[in-house]
Design an enzyme around this catalytic site. Structure first.
Site, PDB file in Angstrom:
ATOM      1  N   LYS A 203      19.881  27.745 -59.028  1.00 15.59           N
ATOM      2  CA  LYS A 203      18.832  28.667 -58.593  1.00 15.59           C
ATOM      3  C   LYS A 203      17.973  29.024 -59.798  1.00 15.59           C
ATOM      4  O   LYS A 203      18.502  29.391 -60.855  1.00 15.59           O
ATOM      5  CB  LYS A 203      19.507  29.915 -58.027  1.00 15.59           C
ATOM      6  CG  LYS A 203      18.591  31.080 -57.755  1.00 15.59           C
ATOM      7  CD  LYS A 203      19.351  32.151 -57.000  1.00 15.59           C
ATOM      8  CE  LYS A 203      18.589  33.447 -56.941  1.00 15.59           C
ATOM      9  NZ  LYS A 203      19.185  34.405 -56.021  1.00 15.59           N
TER      10      LYS A 203
HETATM   11  C1  5RP Z   1      20.274  37.932 -59.449  1.00 19.61           C
HETATM   12  C2  5RP Z   1      20.491  37.173 -58.223  1.00 19.61           C
HETATM   13  C3  5RP Z   1      20.202  37.822 -56.954  1.00 19.61           C
HETATM   14  O1  5RP Z   1      21.019  37.352 -55.964  1.00 19.61           O
HETATM   15  C4  5RP Z   1      18.903  37.433 -56.416  1.00 19.61           C
HETATM   16  O2  5RP Z   1      18.274  36.470 -57.172  1.00 19.61           O
HETATM   17  C5  5RP Z   1      17.961  38.442 -56.259  1.00 19.61           C
HETATM   18  O3  5RP Z   1      17.085  37.981 -55.296  1.00 19.61           O
HETATM   19  P1  5RP Z   1      15.587  38.374 -55.366  1.00 19.61           P
HETATM   20  O4  5RP Z   1      15.176  38.272 -56.815  1.00 19.61           O
HETATM   21  O5  5RP Z   1      14.868  37.385 -54.503  1.00 19.61           O
HETATM   22  O6  5RP Z   1      15.483  39.760 -54.842  1.00 19.61           O
HETATM   23  O7  5RP Z   1      20.876  36.058 -58.216  1.00 19.61           O
HETATM   24  O8  5RP Z   1      19.998  37.070 -60.473  1.00 19.61           O
END
Ligand code: 5RP
Length: 293
Positions: A203
């Protein structure tokens, strides 16, 4: 008797039809074991090759984030519209009904809060717990360039090793500290390190310039992180650009659950991710669904 003599003539072996040996649909994943592929095929839609993950794990380091104060009230109704749910074991056990068939990506790193240095994480969930909870992947934060860079990388490689024993994939989440540059050069570095060290998918944040080079140089699937809440059209455009430039989907949180209509937003993002809908059309869909609800 399963094999009676008089039925033998009726057997058909299709001698002229070689058995198919299909490749796996997901980038860089063909050499994985059956269980690992099966779990990934629950996260990523085999038809589109992509996923819409809903991230609601923010509380593990920042407490009751806006929109996540009451997950039973605000989030459970929108879960059916996501492909995958990313969360902590605490929320899973206490709130999500076990009858759910939604694939779960479990946050397994932790140990820090917004009050201290975030990169100082450890593995915070045993592998037995992931097996008990029947998860489809385990998510570990990796802080390339962060104060505890090495520790966070080793957290990830340990989960890759342990998860491989049981066929559970590891999602590496590339975390960006306050002072780090968010550009393609940094994300090429971060995603490639995670992939080289065994992460099954990664991710990472979207960047306006050269995001396609981040995807191209990463040998396993990338899902785009959402980040802080921005206007719906901007979030849809970001998701569109990410998948068009090579991402295998999104893992979005605040841009979904802080939207005026999270259900409409999830469906609009889904149209972009799975059907290559353009952002303006997806926004129309969002507005229509929002007005109907
Ligand atoms: C933090 C994470 C969280 O799950 C996620 O990325 C947060 O989601 P968003 O930024 O879309 O609110 O992985 O690093």
């Amino acid at each position: 008797m399963p094999d009676m003599d008089e039925l033998k003539d009726a057997k058909q072996y299709y001698n002229d039809m070689p058995q198919k040996t299909e490749g796996f649909f997901l980038k860089g994943s063909n050499a994985l074991d059956w269980g690992m592929k099966n779990r990934l095929a629950r996260i990523f839609n085999p038809e589109s090759g992509r996923t819409v993950m809903l991230a609601i794990d923010h509380g593990y380091f920042q407490g009751p984030t806006t929109g996540l104060e009451r997950i039973d009230v605000n989030i459970l109704p929108i879960v059916p519209y996501a492909d995958t749910l990313m969360l902590t074991r605490g929320i899973l056990r206490s709130i999500v009904p076990p009858a759910t068939t939604k694939p779960i990506v479990l946050r397994v790193s932790g140990g820090t809060s917004i009050l201290k240095e975030l990169s100082n994480e450890e593995i915070a969930v045993d592998i037995e717990e992931s097996i008990r909870l029947n998860v489809c992947a385990m998510a570990v934060q990796v802080f390339i360039g962060g104060e505890y860079e090495r520790q966070s990388i080793i957290n990830m490689t340990k989960m890759v090793d342990i998860g491989t024993r049981y066929g559970i994939p590891t999602l590496a989440v590339t975390a960006v500290g306050k002072d780090m540059a968010r550009d393609a050069r940094y994300f090429r570095l971060a995603t490639r390190i995670c992939a080289e060290l065994g992460a099954h998918y990664i991710k990472t944040y979207y960047v306006e310039k050269d995001f396609e080079t981040v995807c191209a140089s990463c040998p396993v699937p990338i899902v785009m992180a959402g980040g802080k809440k921005i206007p719906e059209l901007d979030a849809l455009t970001m998701a569109y650009n990410a998948v068009q430039q090579g991402a295998s989907g999104v893992d979005m949180g605040r841009n979904i659950f802080q939207s005026d209509s999270p259900i409409a937003m999830l469906q609009a993002v889904g149209a972009i991710v799975h059907n290559n809908e353009i952002p303006e059309k997806a926004l129309d869909l969002y507005q229509t669904l929002k007005n109907q609800s």
